[in-house]
Each structure stands twice: as C-alpha cells, then as structure tokens.
Design a protein around this motif. Structure first.
Motif, PDB file in Angstrom:
ATOM      1  N   ARG A 151      35.370 -24.024  42.190  1.00  0.00           N
ATOM      2  CA  ARG A 151      33.611 -23.518  42.135  1.00  0.00           C
ATOM      3  C   ARG A 151      32.859 -24.542  41.354  1.00  0.00           C
ATOM      4  NH1 ARG A 151      33.825 -17.424  42.715  1.00  0.00           N
ATOM      5  NH2 ARG A 151      34.569 -17.922  40.321  1.00  0.00           N
ATOM      6  N   GLU A 154      30.014 -26.607  43.533  1.00  0.00           N
ATOM      7  CA  GLU A 154      28.857 -25.726  43.885  1.00  0.00           C
ATOM      8  C   GLU A 154      27.730 -25.753  42.942  1.00  0.00           C
ATOM      9  OE1 GLU A 154      29.444 -21.703  45.427  1.00  0.00           O
ATOM     10  OE2 GLU A 154      31.601 -22.152  45.380  1.00  0.00           O
ATOM     11  N   LYS A 157      26.011 -29.129  42.731  1.00  0.00           N
ATOM     12  CA  LYS A 157      25.391 -29.259  43.613  1.00  0.00           C
ATOM     13  C   LYS A 157      23.884 -28.577  43.654  1.00  0.00           C
ATOM     14  CE  LYS A 157      28.364 -30.777  47.454  1.00  0.00           C
ATOM     15  NZ  LYS A 157      29.652 -29.798  47.463  1.00  0.00           N
TER      16      LYS A 157
END
Ligand code: ATP
Ligand code: MG
Lengths: 223, 250
Positions: A151, A154, A157
């Motif tokens: 994860r 994520e 980003k």
C-alpha cells in the motif's frame, strides 16, 4: 516448555506495544488537531515526545541486555532484533507526528487556505498502514505485513497529488506560500510515516518467516 | 566438491537403531558442526567416518560413505590409509606418555618416515600448525603429560596434522577446557579450516554458531536438519531444531 527467558521476552513485547499505542495515538491526534483546528491537541502531541524518547531508550537497553545475557538464537533472536528495529521506526514516527503537530499549530494561526481533502485521505491510509503493521507484529501475521508493503505506493501517489495541487496555490499568490509549504510538509511527514510502517512490516516478515524482503532482496538474489 | 558424501546410512548396535537413513554432504575445507541432545548419535556418526565403530561388537552398518569418491564402508578399504586421511580428536586430550617430539613423530614413523631431518621438520611444522612452536621449541623432549590441558589438546591436533590428513574429526574437543582455552582452540580451528575439512561435535551451541559454516541437528538417530550455520541459527526450518536451539526442548 515454558522458559524463564519467555517472561523477559514478554516484558520486552509489552513495552514495545505500549510504545506503539502511544505513537499511534500521537499520529492520530496530530492529524485531528489540523483538521479540527485544535491547538491544545497539537500541543499535547508535542509534549508526548519526551515519553516516546524515554521508552525508546528503555526498549533499546532491554533488548541489548537480553542479547548479551541469553545469546538467543532462531525465532528468539529474530524477535529481539525486529523489536529493536521496530522501536527505532516508532521513535521516528513519533518525531514525525510532532513535526505535523508543529505545522498544525502554525496553520491554525492563519485562515484556512483550502478545504482539506487529500491530506485526510492520506492520513487515513497511513494510519491504517501503521495499525496493520503493528497488528501483523502482534499476531505474527506475515500476510498482513506483506499487504501493508503493497500500500506504500498509494500514499506516495497522494503525496505527489497534494504537492502538485498546492504548487498551483503558491503560483496564484505569494500570501499563500507559507500555508501551502506547511501543508506540503504535513503530506511529506505522512509519507515518511507510511515508509516507517513499511519498514516495520518488512521486519515482521523476517521475524515470522525468517526471510528478508527489504529492498526486494528476494527477487534480486534470484536474478 | 563434497569431501564426505553420506548416502542412506543406517547403523545399529545389535537391536538398537542408532543412525537412521542419514543423507549428508560435508564440504571441503569448511567446519561442519553436529549438534543434538545426548544420545542422538553424534559420536556414532563421527566414528563412522574413520570406521572406529569396527571395534565395537554387534555393529551393523548399511549405506554408503564416500570420501573423495571411495566408499570407506567397503570391506576392502584400507583402514591404515583411512585413519591417516581422517584423524580424530577426543573430548579429553590423550597424548601418549612420551615426549612432545615422540608424540608428533609417532604417526609419521608408523607410516615409514625414518629420516631425522624430515622428522624434525614435521615436528616444527606441526607445532606451528597449532601455534605451539614458539612456546615449546626448547622443550621438545619433555613429557607431553606435563603440558597444560589446552596445550595437550593442541598437541593432539598436531599429532594428527603431522601425517597430513584431509579430514579432522573432533568429538567435543573443548569440553575439558576452560573458557579462555576454549576460545584459543576455536581460533585455532578457524586457522585450520584453510587446510582441513573439520567435522566437530559439540554440546555448546554458541560454539557451533561461532565456528562452523555448516551445521546439522540430530535427534534420536535422525538428521533432522542440515545446512548453512547462519540459517540454522537464525531461521531453522524444522520446529524440532527451533525448539532445541532456543532451549524449549524437553
Ligand atoms: N557400543 C554401544 N553399544 C550399544 N549402544 C551404544 C553404543 N554406543 C552408543 N550406543 C547408543 O547409541 C546412541 C547414540 O550414542 P552416541 O554416543 O553416538 O550419542 P551422542 O549423540 O554422541 O551422545 P552424547 O552427546 O551423550 O555424547 C545412544 O543411545 C547410545 O546409548
Ligand atoms: Mg558423544
């Protein structure tokens, strides 16, 4: 067979969990102080730093003592070395929560630049990662730990997205710059906290399975 | 290449099955440590490698033990040659009640070396091998029994290296020594592994972890796990190995 050593390992584990819940609490309060614009809450986070630092030293000394006195092997050894690394990551996460709280104190003094959307979203994922990495440690759950590692992207980003959006605010007017930079820093700190959660998860995989996954070492060795 | 290759080795003392289906590959010029609880068969396995079990009545051995490709369990194997190639050091130092010099030249003489100059040279290099030369070069004709235990154990190793073996077997070689002497002997092993393949049985797990590159865990006559020492001591694959090395065994 129950060993005397198990008692001491349990003691170390308990201290580490105490440290973990304190740090989790600090991260969550630092973000809430920003969202709710609550200075008192931010100041509490800043004050907790001493407690975390004390605990870090205690856990470090305890671990070194166990290593020296018992010369542990196998899963005992992996437990203690992982505890030392996790301890270190937790202490850094505590510092980052303090950094967020400091930005929060500054931001609250000024009118809100923009409604917060991505940062709370980032904070939510990051806190979940922190929580899961620690749960994985407690339950010796290497599958959950591996999920946490996946994860991390994520959060990276979202961090990028936050940065680009705030950049446009800065270009719009110089009076926005200080607040935008503060928010960029908050996002940056969150992204670092997620990195530490990833480190913890990698240590959990090593502790549970005895395999190193740091820096994708498994794949590199195969090549 | 493997120095010793063990294939499906079984050994029984009469009705008692002491080694069960052992498969094992011992690598050249490395230290291999065998660990396991008392009575699991470590010494028995070690004794297979130079056929010392032959002296025991009622022993039955099947399988293969290849040393450099030759099956030493074969009845035609030359025991004199085998014991020259594969030397054994025991728990308690057992020098002969002879002079230091005669202890070391004993083996070479048995194997036909008579020349005094050559024998002198062997004494010097063998004592150098075990780092005793500087201490003992002026006392070569003293009785070996007057040496300290550590010196005696070193001398016993020098007695083996005097005949240039390939393999050194050590059955708890430090158990009669104090911690300082033990540490010194461990340093010596580290040096010897550059020239010899060493198989050591030890009850001291820290010692096995410190000095060996390969380690095997035995239980009730079986080889439960064998592999890289670092892996065995940090992340053993078998629960029984884990329990033993973390002291949960019992
Ligand atoms: N000469 C013998 N006759 C019958 N049984 C024997 C003989 N030698 C050994 N044994 C048995 O074989 C088993 C393995 O013995 P061995 O000496 O190889 O164990 P070990 O692992 O070296 O133990 P320790 O750590 O106590 O030295 C033991 O149960 C022992 O009682
Ligand atoms: Mg024995």
């Amino acid at each position: 067979m129950e060993r005397h050593f198990d008692e001491e390992l349990k003691g170390l584990n308990e201290k580490l969990l105490k440290m973990a819940s304190l740090v989790e609490e600090m991260i969550s309060a630092s973000i809430r102080s920003l969202i709710d614009r609550n200075t008192g809450m931010a100041e509490d986070v800043i004050k907790s730093d001493d407690k975390v630092n004390m605990l870090e030293i205690e856990i470090d000394e305890e671990s070194l003592k166990l290593l020296a006195l018992h010369q542990p092997a196998a899963s005992d050894l992996r437990f203690i070395t992982s505890a030392m690394k996790i301890n270190n990551d937790l202490e850094r996460m505590g510092d980052l929560a303090v950094n967020i709280a400091e930005r929060s104190v500054d931001l609250i003094k000024q009118p809100q630049l923009k409604p917060l959307i991505d940062i709370p979203q980032m904070a939510k994922i990051t806190q979940q990662m922190v929580h899961d990495s620690l749960t994985a440690f407690i339950n010796k759950d290497s599958e959950l730990a591996r999920q946490v590692c996946r994860r991390d992207d994520e959060v990276d980003k979202l961090n990028e997205q936050v940065f680009r959006e705030l950049l446009t605010y800065m270009m719009e007017g110089p009076k926005n710059i200080t607040r935008a930079v503060d928010l960029i820093l908050v996002a940056k700190h969150l992204e670092r906290i997620a990195d530490h959660a990833t480190n913890i998860s990698e240590d959990v995989v090593y502790y549970v399975q005895g395999t190193m996954i740091k820096h994708h070492i498994e794949e590199k060795k195969k090549q | 290449m493997a120095q010793i290759e063990v294939k499906k080795l079984n050994l029984s003392y009469g009705d008692f099955h002491a080694l069960i289906d052992i498969d094992l590959s011992i690598e050249t010029r490395m230290i291999t440590a065998m660990i396991g609880p008392s009575g699991c068969g470590k010494s028995t396995l070690l004794r297979v490698f130079n056929r010392m079990n032959d002296l025991i009545e009622g022993v039955n051995i099947t399988g293969q033990v290849l040393i450099e490709g030759n099956d030493i369990l074969n009845h035609k194997a030359d025991l004199i040659v085998l014991r020259k190639e594969v030397g054994m050091v025991f728990q308690r130092p057992n020098p002969f009640p002879l002079s230091i010099y005669d202890n070391i030249t004993f083996g070479p003489r048995v194997h036909g070396t008579k020349n005094k100059k050559i024998l002198d040279e062997i004494v010097r290099t063998s004592l150098e091998d075990v780092l005793l030369w500087d201490e003992l070069k002026d006392k070569l004709h003293r009785s070996a029994l007057r040496l300290s235990l550590e010196q005696q154990q070193r001398l016993c190793i020098a007695r083996l290296t005097a005949v240039k073996p390939k393999i050194l077997l050590m059955d708890e070689p430090c158990s009669a020594l104090d911690p300082v002497a033990t540490q010194n002997i461990e340093e010596l092993f580290n040096k010897l592994k550059n020239e010899y393949t060493i198989v050591i049985v030890t009850h001291n797990m820290q010692q096995a972890a410190r000095i060996s590159q390969r380690a095997g865990f035995m239980l009730l006559g079986e080889l439960v796990e064998f592999g890289d020492t670092r892996r065995i001591f940090t992340a053993p694959a078998d629960k029984r190995t884990e329990d033993y090395i973390t002291g949960r065994f019992g």
